[in-house]
Design a protein around this motif. Sequence first.
Motif, PDB file in Angstrom:
ATOM      1  N   GLN A  97       0.815  -1.208   0.000  1.00  0.00           N
ATOM      2  CA  GLN A  97       0.000   0.000   0.000  1.00  0.00           C
ATOM      3  C   GLN A  97       0.854   1.266   0.000  1.00  0.00           C
ATOM      4  O   GLN A  97       0.457   2.286  -0.580  1.00  0.00           O
ATOM      5  CB  GLN A  97      -0.964  -0.013   1.188  1.00  0.00           C
ATOM      6  N   ARG A 100       1.801   1.560  -3.644  1.00  0.00           N
ATOM      7  CA  ARG A 100       0.641   2.027  -4.409  1.00  0.00           C
ATOM      8  C   ARG A 100       0.412   3.518  -4.187  1.00  0.00           C
ATOM      9  O   ARG A 100       0.139   4.258  -5.140  1.00  0.00           O
ATOM     10  CB  ARG A 100      -0.618   1.255  -4.000  1.00  0.00           C
ATOM     11  N   ALA A 101       0.498   3.946  -2.935  1.00  0.00           N
ATOM     12  CA  ALA A 101       0.265   5.355  -2.639  1.00  0.00           C
ATOM     13  C   ALA A 101       1.297   6.228  -3.336  1.00  0.00           C
ATOM     14  O   ALA A 101       0.962   7.278  -3.904  1.00  0.00           O
ATOM     15  CB  ALA A 101       0.291   5.590  -1.134  1.00  0.00           C
ATOM     16  N   GLU A 104       0.074   6.072  -7.111  1.00  0.00           N
ATOM     17  CA  GLU A 104      -1.267   6.573  -7.434  1.00  0.00           C
ATOM     18  C   GLU A 104      -1.458   8.023  -6.986  1.00  0.00           C
ATOM     19  O   GLU A 104      -2.083   8.820  -7.700  1.00  0.00           O
ATOM     20  CB  GLU A 104      -2.336   5.658  -6.828  1.00  0.00           C
ATOM     21  N   HIS A 169      -8.078   1.412 -11.077  1.00  0.00           N
ATOM     22  CA  HIS A 169      -6.953   2.128 -10.482  1.00  0.00           C
ATOM     23  C   HIS A 169      -5.856   2.354 -11.520  1.00  0.00           C
ATOM     24  O   HIS A 169      -5.190   3.404 -11.518  1.00  0.00           O
ATOM     25  CB  HIS A 169      -6.430   1.368  -9.267  1.00  0.00           C
ATOM     26  N   LEU A 231      -6.797   4.757  -0.173  1.00  0.00           N
ATOM     27  CA  LEU A 231      -5.856   3.665   0.066  1.00  0.00           C
ATOM     28  C   LEU A 231      -5.664   3.423   1.559  1.00  0.00           C
ATOM     29  O   LEU A 231      -5.544   2.273   1.999  1.00  0.00           O
ATOM     30  CB  LEU A 231      -4.515   3.975  -0.607  1.00  0.00           C
ATOM     31  N   THR A 235      -6.364  -0.148   3.581  1.00  0.00           N
ATOM     32  CA  THR A 235      -5.321  -0.708   4.429  1.00  0.00           C
ATOM     33  C   THR A 235      -5.846  -0.948   5.833  1.00  0.00           C
ATOM     34  O   THR A 235      -5.627  -2.010   6.425  1.00  0.00           O
ATOM     35  CB  THR A 235      -4.099   0.238   4.500  1.00  0.00           C
TER      36      THR A 235
END
Length: 241
Positions: A97, A100-101, A104, A169, A231, A235
């Motif tokens: 995560q 991803r953060a 994204e 996403h 996100l 999580t």
Amino acid sequence: MPPFDAGGRVPEGHEPSGPAPTAVDRVTDVVRSEILSGTLAADEPLREEAASERLGVSRHTVRAAFQRLVAERLAVAAPYRGVRVASFDRETIIALQQLRAALEVEAVRIAGERYGSAWPDAVLAPARYALDRMAALGGAGFETGAAHPPQPAAEIDWLEAERIHAEFHGALVAASGSPRIIEAHGALGSELLLFLLHVRPHYTLDTLVAEHRALLHEVQTRGPDAIREHLEHSTALLLGR
């Protein structure tokens, strides 16, 4: 993801094409689907001989397929333990995560700089198309088409819903137009689907679609904060499970 015309529509009759799958491709697809559907549980051993007999291929083919799954982080190989389905522990969730953060949030920031608070229809089209397809799995139909009878929850193809969820996403990231960010996010592929398998119990299809329709609006009006909070929420769902 299919191409879109100037109005943000999928050209009628467009079909993706590519080389025919090999035996390794087919075995990889089968075992990947079994992992991502939960048929093969976390830390379950993957046996070459058993898979070879079950799927009617050589052990060499199975070994190559297992190597691909290890590269996708769906499986792990360890000395004296062989190959096993990857576990999805707290550290793995947090690390994924965070990555991803990083991707994204930055992608949405770049898109916001480029398009402001109202992104063009052609840019939004892939994300809208993904949400329409996800809604259609539950019988809601596309926004431009007739609705169908709702599907019972047990009959919803959740693995397909999760693939489309990941496409959504990916579409947000693609809005940045940054090739390196898009490439890095695409490489998360199967690991992102494994994350979505674990978050599945916290959603119905309707709430999943509704949350992401709202997110598509909020990333335009609130920018990086919207995707960061989204996100962090998913999580927290897993870590508090």
